[in-house]
Design an enzyme around this catalytic site. Structure first.
Site, PDB file in Angstrom:
ATOM      1  CE  LYS A 195      -3.060   1.497 -14.090  1.00 24.83           C
ATOM      2  NZ  LYS A 195      -2.063   0.746 -14.889  1.00 24.83           N
ATOM      3  CE  LYS A 248      -3.627   4.580 -16.775  1.00 25.04           C
ATOM      4  NZ  LYS A 248      -2.755   3.483 -17.269  1.00 25.04           N
TER       5      LYS A 248
HETATM    6  C1  PBG Z   1      -0.619  -1.452 -17.599  1.00 28.11           C
HETATM    7  C2  PBG Z   1      -1.342  -0.109 -18.141  1.00 28.11           C
HETATM    8  C3  PBG Z   1      -2.771   0.287 -18.210  1.00 28.11           C
HETATM    9  C4  PBG Z   1      -2.996   1.642 -18.892  1.00 28.11           C
HETATM   10  C5  PBG Z   1      -1.401   2.062 -18.996  1.00 28.11           C
HETATM   11  N1  PBG Z   1      -0.660   0.957 -18.340  1.00 28.11           N
HETATM   12  C6  PBG Z   1      -3.886  -0.495 -18.243  1.00 28.11           C
HETATM   13  C7  PBG Z   1      -4.633  -1.003 -17.037  1.00 28.11           C
HETATM   14  O1  PBG Z   1      -3.808  -0.730 -15.738  1.00 28.11           O
HETATM   15  O2  PBG Z   1      -5.424  -1.964 -16.932  1.00 28.11           O
HETATM   16  C8  PBG Z   1      -3.965   2.351 -19.194  1.00 28.11           C
HETATM   17  C9  PBG Z   1      -4.005   3.184 -20.289  1.00 28.11           C
HETATM   18  C10 PBG Z   1      -5.127   3.793 -20.877  1.00 28.11           C
HETATM   19  O3  PBG Z   1      -6.499   3.093 -20.882  1.00 28.11           O
HETATM   20  O4  PBG Z   1      -5.009   4.402 -22.112  1.00 28.11           O
HETATM   21  N2  PBG Z   1      -0.885  -1.457 -16.277  1.00 28.11           N
HETATM   22 ZN    ZN Z   2      -0.547  -3.628 -15.530  1.00 30.71          ZN
END
Ligand code: PBG
Ligand code: ZN
Length: 329
Positions: A195, A248
């Site tokens: 991520k 992601k």
């Molecule tokens: C929480 C989370 C996020 C997303 C999914 N779970 C945001 C982040 O890490 O700030 C992003 C999902 C999206 O942008 O569609 N940690």
């Molecule tokens: Zn988070």
């Protein structure tokens, strides 16, 4: 020109010939739809930066889950906005928070629909970071037991799959351990293994009210420049027992998706995130692109890169388009 030239165009001549030689396909069964649940009742409010995505109270989330199931989409991933926030994000493991109530209600209404629970603390902490703070930094090891509590409370509420998105080191094994110790051996873990610290999460943070109040997430999410490090994250999560490995965001990282697919034998998921969605919707609203074709081409590119599972806000539209297409044949 040579007479016996091998002519690729022979296999592009008619729709049915093209169907015969197509290498990749997108199925409704590849898709997961994310749902945002909020406190209250009879609430259905459109999220401004994510047209046609809604904040839903639990009763409305159940209605949508039924529709999703009827379309043949196998799974929903549930995100929530809590009633209260505090330093540790304790509403994330409160059994009466919207996420937990939505899981119970959806499990009851559509028992076969797969429920994925996003496990993170940023929607629940007063500071908006994904874990417990120690000074200005997120304390990795102090956060792990909290994540385990969230995972456990989601499993108890009916989650079939736990998806940790916090990026703390070691969280998959701690979550796996907590699930196993409490009789949830059959609940699987879909880890947000790779991520990146991405600007593409912008609209989501508005939707989930989860932007950090100071600093950013670069201390725990990955540097977009790094590929080798992605493979390290994948290896660690494999060792810790992740059943499904996620990359992601999706579109700007398809090279990573391909490399992960070539390296491992477990299912690979991608998250087609909020910013990717918002860009398509905005351009479509302006009439600058053909939304259906852009969405289908984009989702197909994720399959071609090697994804088995796609989490996308386009899932409902895509499922309809795929079914229309099938009906035509
Ligand atoms: C929480 C989370 C996020 C997303 C999914 N779970 C945001 C982040 O890490 O700030 C992003 C999902 C999206 O942008 O569609 N940690
Ligand atoms: Zn988070």
């Amino acid at each position: 020109m040579k007479l016996n030239l091998l002519r690729p165009r022979r296999l592009r001549r008619t729709p049915l010939i093209r169907d015969m030689v197509r290498e990749t396909s997108l199925s409704v069964k590849d898709l997961i739809y994310p749902i945002f649940v909020v406190p209250g009742e009879k609430i259905k409010e459109e999220i401004p930066s994510m047209p046609n995505c809604y904040h839903l109270s639990v009763d409305q989330a159940v209605l949508l889950a039924e529709k999703i199931f009827q379309l043949g989409i196998p799974a929903v991933e549930i995100f929530g906005l809590p009633e209260y926030k505090d330093e540790t994000g304790s509403s994330a493991w409160n059994p009466s928070s919207p996420v937990q109530r939505a899981m119970k209600a959806i499990k009851e209404a559509v028992p076969d629909l797969v429920i994925v629970g996003d496990v993170c603390l940023c929607q629940y902490t007063s500071h908006g970071h994904c874990g417990q703070l120690c000074g200005q930094e997120v304390d990795n090891d102090a956060t792990l037991p909290l994540l385990a509590k969230v995972a456990l409370s989601q499993a108890e509420s009916g989650a079939d799959m736990i998806a940790p998105s916090d990026m703390m080191d070691g969280r998959v094994s701690v979550i796996r351990g907590a699930l196993d110790k409490n009789g949830f051996q059959n609940v699987s873990v879909m880890s947000y293994s790779v991520k990146y610290a991405s600007a593409y999460y912008g609209p989501f943070r508005d939707a989930a009210d989860s932007a950090p109040h100071f600093g950013d997430r670069r201390g725990y999410q990955m540097d977009p420049a790094n590929r080798r490090e992605a493979m390290k994250e994948v290896e660690l999560d494999m060792d810790e027992g992740a059943d499904i490995i996620m990359v992601k965001p999706a579109l700007a990282y398809l090279d990573i998706v391909r490399q992960v697919r070539d390296r491992i034998d477990r299912p690979v998921a991608v998250y087609n995130v909020s910013g990717e969605y918002a860009m398509v919707k905005a351009a479509a609203q302006k009439g600058w692109i053909d939304e259906k074709r852009i969405v289908m081409e984009t989702l197909l590119s994720m399959k071609r890169a090697g994804a088995d599972i796609i989490i996308s806000y386009h899932s409902i539209d895509a499922a309809r388009w795929i079914r229309e297409e099938e009906g035509r044949l």
